[in-house]
Design an enzyme around this catalytic site. Sequence first.
Site, PDB file in Angstrom:
ATOM      1  N   LYS A 162      43.978  -3.911 -16.243  1.00 48.61           N
ATOM      2  CA  LYS A 162      43.335  -2.843 -17.013  1.00 48.61           C
ATOM      3  C   LYS A 162      43.949  -1.458 -16.720  1.00 48.61           C
ATOM      4  O   LYS A 162      43.329  -0.605 -16.106  1.00 48.61           O
ATOM      5  CB  LYS A 162      41.836  -2.837 -16.751  1.00 48.61           C
ATOM      6  CG  LYS A 162      41.236  -4.217 -16.978  1.00 48.61           C
ATOM      7  CD  LYS A 162      39.810  -4.208 -17.437  1.00 48.61           C
ATOM      8  CE  LYS A 162      39.375  -5.585 -17.854  1.00 48.61           C
ATOM      9  NZ  LYS A 162      39.054  -6.520 -16.783  1.00 48.61           N
ATOM     10  N   ASP A 223      39.329 -13.832 -26.114  1.00 46.35           N
ATOM     11  CA  ASP A 223      38.357 -13.601 -25.040  1.00 46.35           C
ATOM     12  C   ASP A 223      37.033 -13.296 -25.715  1.00 46.35           C
ATOM     13  O   ASP A 223      36.920 -12.320 -26.463  1.00 46.35           O
ATOM     14  CB  ASP A 223      38.829 -12.411 -24.193  1.00 46.35           C
ATOM     15  CG  ASP A 223      37.814 -12.028 -23.117  1.00 46.35           C
ATOM     16  OD1 ASP A 223      36.594 -12.152 -23.343  1.00 46.35           O
ATOM     17  OD2 ASP A 223      38.243 -11.584 -22.041  1.00 46.35           O
TER      18      ASP A 223
END
Length: 360
Positions: A162, A223
Amino acid sequence: MTEAILLVGGKGTRLRPLTVHTPKPMVPAAGVPFLTHQLARARAAGVEHIVLATSYLAEVFEPYFGDGSELGLHLEYVTEVEPLGTGGAIRNVASRLHSAPEDPVLIFNGDILTGLDIRALVATHETSGADVSLHLTRVDDPRAYGLVPTDDTGRVQAFLEKPQTPEEIVTDQINAGAYVFRRSVIDTIPEGRPVSVERETFPELLASGAHLQGMVDSTYWLDLGTPQAFVRGSADLVLGRAPSPAVPGRRGDRLVLPTAEVAADAKLTGGTVVGAGARIGAGARIAGSTVLEGAVVEPGAVVTDSLIGAGAHIGARTVLSGAVVGDGARVGADNELRDGIRVWCGAELADGSVRFSSDQ
Ligand code: GDD
Ligand code: MG
């Protein structure tokens, strides 16, 4: 025979209110708890022993899946007292593995819907001689994922979870949440404390010169961490775009589970699923949506890309688009809910109380 660990302990925060009473892997997708699809796909790839690493709402998994024999699996459950993170969870179940130190162990994030060729990932692991092999996929916006640049032989050069700054966005290849670990590598993860495999284990392995191998595979991948993605994934399972041996019915525009009642002139399209005991009224139009068990959609409602929770009630002529209605909520007639709006479990909206205006 390769064995597997499934990470299913996350809180599913972004999926609330669906995950207030139900852990993310147990929310139904195409008519069965999402986890069923992953278990069935692993079984189809030859996996027989799976250890579920549970934490949040851990108590609901075992009563549903039991010892796994209905799926042809041997399932075990290990619950963390305090959440241990992805790496801590893997380490915490190591004592249940039967594999020898050099054997490959599969590890899966519990919220990924994918057509990954699991056997090919194991084969890549074995031919490359890697310590860890990772399924990678390409996405348009990688910022919400683990970035995994590789060299031209597929060897992993860095793992950037991230990224916070534009300089860190060095690739559109991301960690797709399926790994093969050499069993002895699992045993080197520190025990008894939280560890993130993405933020700690992978960067440390790379720093110590370990061989991490990426396998880019551009098959279906999603996801299911957000309501929009969850609804999309469920619809893709129904439509047959996402592969699973566990969809309870034929692939097509709709999946209506036994005991659901759908009015003859209601229109169900785009992979809509209607759960057991749900009722769809006359003239309702439902596209690309998930209606969970026992929910009621009154006549003339128009529902698109939305998720209606178990036992929820949608009033006549109400319009839902990209909305999530929690379990047991009541949305009165003539409302209009759009664009990611979430109605909490058990909430009540009176008739005509929410509208969108095109004025100004
Ligand atoms: N047992 C256990 N304990 N499981 C956990 C814990 C924990 O403390 N924390 C997370 N998990 C499980 C979640 O249930 C999920 O199945 C998986 O680990 C990944 O956690 P997410 O919370 O879904 O992470 P993410 O989606 O933000 O990021 C992960 O997945 C991306 C791909 O979808 C990372 O692995 C990224 O690198 C990756 O790109
Ligand atoms: Mg996730």
